[in-house]
Design a protein around this motif. Structure first.
Motif, PDB file in Angstrom:
ATOM      1  N   ILE A   9      10.556   4.148  32.202  1.00 19.16           N
ATOM      2  CA  ILE A   9       9.827   4.743  31.004  1.00 19.16           C
ATOM      3  C   ILE A   9      10.762   3.818  29.750  1.00 19.16           C
ATOM      4  N   TYR A  10      12.153   3.877  29.734  1.00 22.08           N
ATOM      5  CA  TYR A  10      12.833   3.176  28.776  1.00 22.08           C
ATOM      6  C   TYR A  10      12.680   1.527  28.922  1.00 22.08           C
ATOM      7  N   VAL A  25       9.419  -0.170  24.007  1.00 25.70           N
ATOM      8  CA  VAL A  25      10.518  -0.758  22.924  1.00 25.70           C
ATOM      9  C   VAL A  25      10.882   0.581  22.283  1.00 25.70           C
ATOM     10  N   PHE A  26      12.240   0.574  21.812  1.00 24.98           N
ATOM     11  CA  PHE A  26      12.723   1.652  21.023  1.00 24.98           C
ATOM     12  C   PHE A  26      13.566   1.071  19.837  1.00 24.98           C
ATOM     13  N   VAL A  27      13.097   1.480  18.901  1.00 24.91           N
ATOM     14  CA  VAL A  27      13.675   0.712  17.719  1.00 24.91           C
ATOM     15  C   VAL A  27      15.142   1.115  17.456  1.00 24.91           C
ATOM     16  N   GLY A  61      20.398   7.429  15.341  1.00 25.20           N
ATOM     17  CA  GLY A  61      19.383   8.453  15.721  1.00 25.20           C
ATOM     18  C   GLY A  61      19.060   8.297  17.221  1.00 25.20           C
ATOM     19  N   ASN A  62      18.482   9.515  17.728  1.00 27.74           N
ATOM     20  CA  ASN A  62      18.172   9.343  19.208  1.00 27.74           C
ATOM     21  C   ASN A  62      17.037   8.449  19.250  1.00 27.74           C
ATOM     22  N   MET A  63      16.787   7.656  20.574  1.00 28.01           N
ATOM     23  CA  MET A  63      15.562   7.035  20.649  1.00 28.01           C
ATOM     24  C   MET A  63      14.660   7.545  21.788  1.00 28.01           C
ATOM     25  N   TYR A  84      21.008  16.375  29.778  1.00 29.45           N
ATOM     26  CA  TYR A  84      20.219  15.332  29.676  1.00 29.45           C
ATOM     27  C   TYR A  84      20.407  14.371  30.749  1.00 29.45           C
ATOM     28  N   PRO A  85      19.427  14.138  31.740  1.00 29.97           N
ATOM     29  CA  PRO A  85      19.401  13.311  32.683  1.00 29.97           C
ATOM     30  C   PRO A  85      19.714  11.636  32.248  1.00 29.97           C
ATOM     31  N   TYR A  86      18.765  11.542  31.108  1.00 28.99           N
ATOM     32  CA  TYR A  86      18.604  10.164  30.607  1.00 28.99           C
ATOM     33  C   TYR A  86      18.676  10.345  29.110  1.00 28.99           C
ATOM     34  N   PHE A  87      19.498   9.564  28.431  1.00 31.76           N
ATOM     35  CA  PHE A  87      19.838   9.847  26.877  1.00 31.76           C
ATOM     36  C   PHE A  87      20.126   8.246  26.295  1.00 31.76           C
ATOM     37  N   VAL A  88      19.441   8.018  25.221  1.00 36.44           N
ATOM     38  CA  VAL A  88      19.629   6.827  24.461  1.00 36.44           C
ATOM     39  C   VAL A  88      19.610   7.035  22.814  1.00 36.44           C
ATOM     40  N   THR A  89      20.727   6.492  22.479  1.00 37.86           N
ATOM     41  CA  THR A  89      20.967   6.690  20.955  1.00 37.86           C
ATOM     42  C   THR A  89      21.587   5.415  20.438  1.00 37.86           C
TER      43      THR A  89
END
Length: 268
Positions: free
Chosen positions: A128-129, A133-135, A140-142, A155-160
């Motif tokens: 999914i990631y 596209v995550f700006v 902040g968290n994306m 959090y199995p998956y974390f993007v920030t």
């Protein structure tokens, strides 16, 4: 050539086990504010409560004229505890705006809730990631995948793009069976971490992006895998030893380790 704009918030709640909805090639603009009345709440752009979903080639973002709550999110994916849905969820080719947080309320471009009251959600977070596209502007968290199956959420998956949020997530939200964390280097942490930041054995931390990640001389103990795809400064790294198999934590860089930036030592 222009995506039609939908102003407001969409809640998707389908009761049938074979019901699904398809949303494609639109732009959803919401105010990111929680107000009285469920139908008026624009805190979340799209909220999947139950059913199947295909969400493709669209954009979710905040209204530039609004002052959103810090808990605003672009999209939340979950299902009711008594859900009988067997329909797939496909989220691909979309753009999610950045959603800032005040450190107390959870926000994110895309949130996936699983475990506990959300037993029916099992998605490949990495795919999914990679397919959306995550700006990465501001702090902040994306993208956050949350597992509620344990007494405290992990959090199995974390993007920030916030170094402070990453340090907090690594310190308190790692799953015992493995987590995948990505820091899109944007801002330095506000103060040095008082205790060593431990990357546990099955977890992976990726530091990516075009901006330096400044950790202000904090210490990271790597028992898992650390991938450095960006410039990192003022970070002391200790490679931990897994007591079960004697293997050291792994540090993977594109061009090797710059001794002027990183101080590496071994710690059992």
């Amino acid at each position: 050539q222009v995506k039609p704009k939908f102003y407001g918030s969409l809640t998707i709640d389908l009761d049938g086990d074979d019901e699904s909805v398809s949303i494609e090639d639109i732009e959803i603009v919401h105010d990111g504010t929680k107000v009285e009345g469920e139908n008026n709440n624009t805190l979340v752009g799209i909220n999947l409560v139950n059913g199947g979903l295909e969400f493709k080639k669209s954009k979710v973002g905040l209204n530039d004229a609004s002052q959103p709550d810090k808990g605003a999110s672009g999209m939340i994916v979950s299902r009711k505890p008594d859900s009988t849905s067997v329909m797939p969820i496909n989220i691909e080719g979309n753009c999610f705006d950045v959603y800032e947080t005040d450190g107390e309320t959870l926000s994110g471009g895309l949130l996936i809730f699983s475990g506990g009251d959300y037993q029916k959600i099992k998605l490949n977070e990495g795919e999914i990631y990679d397919s959306n596209v995550f700006v990465a502007t501001g702090e902040g968290n994306m993208f956050i995948s949350i597992d509620f199956s344990l007494p405290s959420m992990v959090y199995p998956y974390f993007v920030t793009s916030s170094t402070d949020e990453m340090v907090d997530a690594l310190s308190t939200k790692q799953a015992k069976n493995g987590s995948n964390f990505t820091l899109i280097a944007f801002s330095p942490i506000k103060k040095k971490a008082a205790e060593p930041i431990i990357l546990s054995a099955p977890s992976v931390l990726t530091i990516d992006g075009n901006n330096k990640a400044n950790f202000k001389d904090s210490t990271l103990q790597v028992f898992g895998v650390l991938r450095l795809n960006a410039d990192v400064e003022n970070l002391n790294i200790e490679r931990g030893v897994n007591k079960q198999n004697g293997a050291y934590g792994s540090i993977i860089t594109k061009e090797g380790v710059d001794s002027k930036v990183l101080s590496i030592s071994s710690k059992s």
